[in-house]
Motif scaffolding. Structure first.
Motif: not given
Ligand SMILES: [Fe+2]
Length: 166
Positions: A59, A61, A68
């Motif tokens: 994914h 964000h 991350e």
């Protein structure tokens, strides 16, 4: 996940044969606001769909400007990443390795091990959110396949380049 794999016919057959769980994510939910950190553990099971290793969907964000942190604690794998402009990077995951995914980069974990789960601990900002739809539409530019018992990063022939402006 079926349409994320290059060999969707093999994926369809696997689903018909019992639809194995490819990965699990367990996290401590926190308020979805800046300043909070959501932490958890990701477990990608070993296996392949055709030549392609089991992997997470991956994914961006929703708030692109959020990074991350991952730390691998078990197994062998790769983190496949790309930006909305189509830049890409693939980094190895092995026990003890800490990997920083900078803001703006989509990310997907791939288990290239033969028998062990790939286990990572992660933390990301509480307001990050998850955009799975973009990956659903375009896939990742690079995929990881088994070639003679070793992982190889190759172009994804099904990848569709991001469109300007979204
Ligand atoms: Fe993430």
């Amino acid at each position: 996940m079926r349409d994320q794999f290059l060999d969707s016919q093999v994926a369809t057959n696997l689903i018909a044969l019992g639809d194995p769980v490819l990965y699990e994510v367990h996290e401590m939910s926190r308020p979805e606001v800046a300043g909070e950190l959501v932490q958890g553990i990701s477990i990608v099971h070993p296996g392949r769909v055709g030549a392609e290793y089991f992997m997470t969907k991956g994914h961006f964000h929703t708030v692109l400007a959020t990074g991350e942190l991952y730390m691998c604690i078990q197994g062998q794998g790769m983190m496949v990443m790309e930006t909305p402009d189509g830049d890409w990077a693939v980094e190895a995951l092995r026990p003890g390795r800490v990997l920083y995914v900078p803001p703006g980069w989509a990310h997907r974990s791939v288990n290239t091990g033969a028998s062990l789960d790939l286990v990572t601990v992660f933390a990301y900002p509480g307001n990050a959110g998850h955009d799975y739809g973009t990956i659903d539409r375009q896939g990742f530019r690079k995929i990881v396949v088994d070639r003679g018992g070793a992982p190889e990063v190759v172009d994804n022939p099904r990848w569709s380049a991001p469109k300007p402006g979204g």
